[in-house]
Design a protein around this motif. Sequence first.
Motif, PDB file in Angstrom:
ATOM      1  N   LEU A 168       0.846  -1.187   0.000  1.00 19.85           N
ATOM      2  CA  LEU A 168       0.000   0.000   0.000  1.00 19.85           C
ATOM      3  C   LEU A 168       0.883   1.239   0.000  1.00 19.85           C
ATOM      4  N   VAL A 169       0.683   2.104  -0.996  1.00 20.52           N
ATOM      5  CA  VAL A 169       1.389   3.376  -1.111  1.00 20.52           C
ATOM      6  C   VAL A 169       0.395   4.463  -0.717  1.00 20.52           C
ATOM      7  N   VAL A 170       0.792   5.354   0.208  1.00 24.87           N
ATOM      8  CA  VAL A 170      -0.108   6.400   0.693  1.00 24.87           C
ATOM      9  C   VAL A 170       0.561   7.761   0.542  1.00 24.87           C
ATOM     10  N   LEU A 171      -0.189   8.727  -0.007  1.00 28.19           N
ATOM     11  CA  LEU A 171       0.276  10.102  -0.131  1.00 28.19           C
ATOM     12  C   LEU A 171      -0.248  10.900   1.053  1.00 28.19           C
ATOM     13  N   HIS A 172       0.657  11.577   1.745  1.00 33.26           N
ATOM     14  CA  HIS A 172       0.313  12.387   2.913  1.00 33.26           C
ATOM     15  C   HIS A 172       0.454  13.859   2.528  1.00 33.26           C
ATOM     16  N   PRO A 173      -0.687  14.581   2.401  1.00 34.85           N
ATOM     17  CA  PRO A 173      -0.620  15.970   1.945  1.00 34.85           C
ATOM     18  C   PRO A 173       0.104  16.864   2.953  1.00 34.85           C
ATOM     19  N   LEU A 174       0.929  17.754   2.430  1.00 34.88           N
ATOM     20  CA  LEU A 174       1.602  18.720   3.300  1.00 34.88           C
ATOM     21  C   LEU A 174       0.698  19.895   3.621  1.00 34.88           C
ATOM     22  N   SER A 175      -0.320  20.124   2.793  1.00 34.93           N
ATOM     23  CA  SER A 175      -1.270  21.203   3.041  1.00 34.93           C
ATOM     24  C   SER A 175      -2.268  20.766   4.111  1.00 34.93           C
ATOM     25  N   PRO A 176      -2.408  21.557   5.174  1.00 38.26           N
ATOM     26  CA  PRO A 176      -3.397  21.207   6.205  1.00 38.26           C
ATOM     27  C   PRO A 176      -4.828  21.353   5.693  1.00 38.26           C
ATOM     28  N   HIS A 214      -6.149  11.170   2.123  1.00 38.83           N
ATOM     29  CA  HIS A 214      -4.851  10.596   1.781  1.00 38.83           C
ATOM     30  C   HIS A 214      -4.997   9.702   0.548  1.00 38.83           C
ATOM     31  N   PRO A 215      -4.655  10.214  -0.629  1.00 38.77           N
ATOM     32  CA  PRO A 215      -4.703   9.364  -1.822  1.00 38.77           C
ATOM     33  C   PRO A 215      -3.827   8.129  -1.618  1.00 38.77           C
ATOM     34  N   ARG A 216      -4.197   7.014  -2.265  1.00 39.44           N
ATOM     35  CA  ARG A 216      -3.462   5.755  -2.053  1.00 39.44           C
ATOM     36  C   ARG A 216      -3.480   4.892  -3.290  1.00 39.44           C
ATOM     37  N   ALA A 217      -2.624   3.867  -3.261  1.00 37.59           N
ATOM     38  CA  ALA A 217      -2.536   2.934  -4.388  1.00 37.59           C
ATOM     39  C   ALA A 217      -2.074   1.580  -3.875  1.00 37.59           C
ATOM     40  N   THR A 218      -2.442   0.539  -4.601  1.00 36.43           N
ATOM     41  CA  THR A 218      -1.981  -0.821  -4.308  1.00 36.43           C
ATOM     42  C   THR A 218      -1.007  -1.232  -5.408  1.00 36.43           C
ATOM     43  N   VAL A 219       0.144  -1.753  -5.007  1.00 32.22           N
ATOM     44  CA  VAL A 219       1.173  -2.156  -5.961  1.00 32.22           C
ATOM     45  C   VAL A 219       0.753  -3.453  -6.655  1.00 32.22           C
ATOM     46  N   GLN A 220       0.887  -3.463  -7.978  1.00 29.59           N
ATOM     47  CA  GLN A 220       0.519  -4.624  -8.800  1.00 29.59           C
ATOM     48  C   GLN A 220       1.699  -5.598  -8.924  1.00 29.59           C
ATOM     49  N   SER A 221       1.474  -6.716  -9.584  1.00 26.42           N
ATOM     50  CA  SER A 221       2.489  -7.772  -9.690  1.00 26.42           C
ATOM     51  C   SER A 221       3.754  -7.331 -10.418  1.00 26.42           C
ATOM     52  N   ASP A 222       3.655  -6.293 -11.258  1.00 24.65           N
ATOM     53  CA  ASP A 222       4.835  -5.786 -11.962  1.00 24.65           C
ATOM     54  C   ASP A 222       5.450  -4.581 -11.259  1.00 24.65           C
ATOM     55  N   GLY A 223       4.971  -4.285 -10.040  1.00 24.12           N
ATOM     56  CA  GLY A 223       5.487  -3.164  -9.263  1.00 24.12           C
ATOM     57  C   GLY A 223       4.809  -1.839  -9.542  1.00 24.12           C
TER      58      GLY A 223
END
Length: 123
Positions: A30-38, A43-52
């Motif tokens: 699981l890849v998660v983006l943590h916004p710097l703006s309050p 938190h946008p996110r993504a799941t890594v697939q079999s090819d990365g």
Amino acid sequence: MCSSDLPPAGDVHPVIGRLLLPDAYPEGALVVLHPLSPRFTTHPRATVQSDGSFEVSTFAEGDGAPPGDYLVTAVWHKAGLKNGKPVLSANQLPARYSQPETSGWSLTVVPGVNELPTWRIES
């Protein structure tokens, strides 16, 4: 969360990338983006697939992330069974990648397609 904490649904832009271990791809991480703006608490996110590869989602599958600056984290828990009950393993990635302050990854989402360089996980 109130609606003012979220960016407008149409104000997201594709973010694609690839996550690589020294000898494999962490499929299911699981890849998660943590916004710097309050201003934004989502938190946008993504799941890594079999090819990365991964595609970030905020409101819908693969829609992207709002413009702005982010710190990025990744965790990888493998699913299994213990005594017939589903369990998750401990994080399979080095602990530093699970914290925004120590992952070493950041990005700025801009209008248009945001194609990230391959992020390599090191021990």
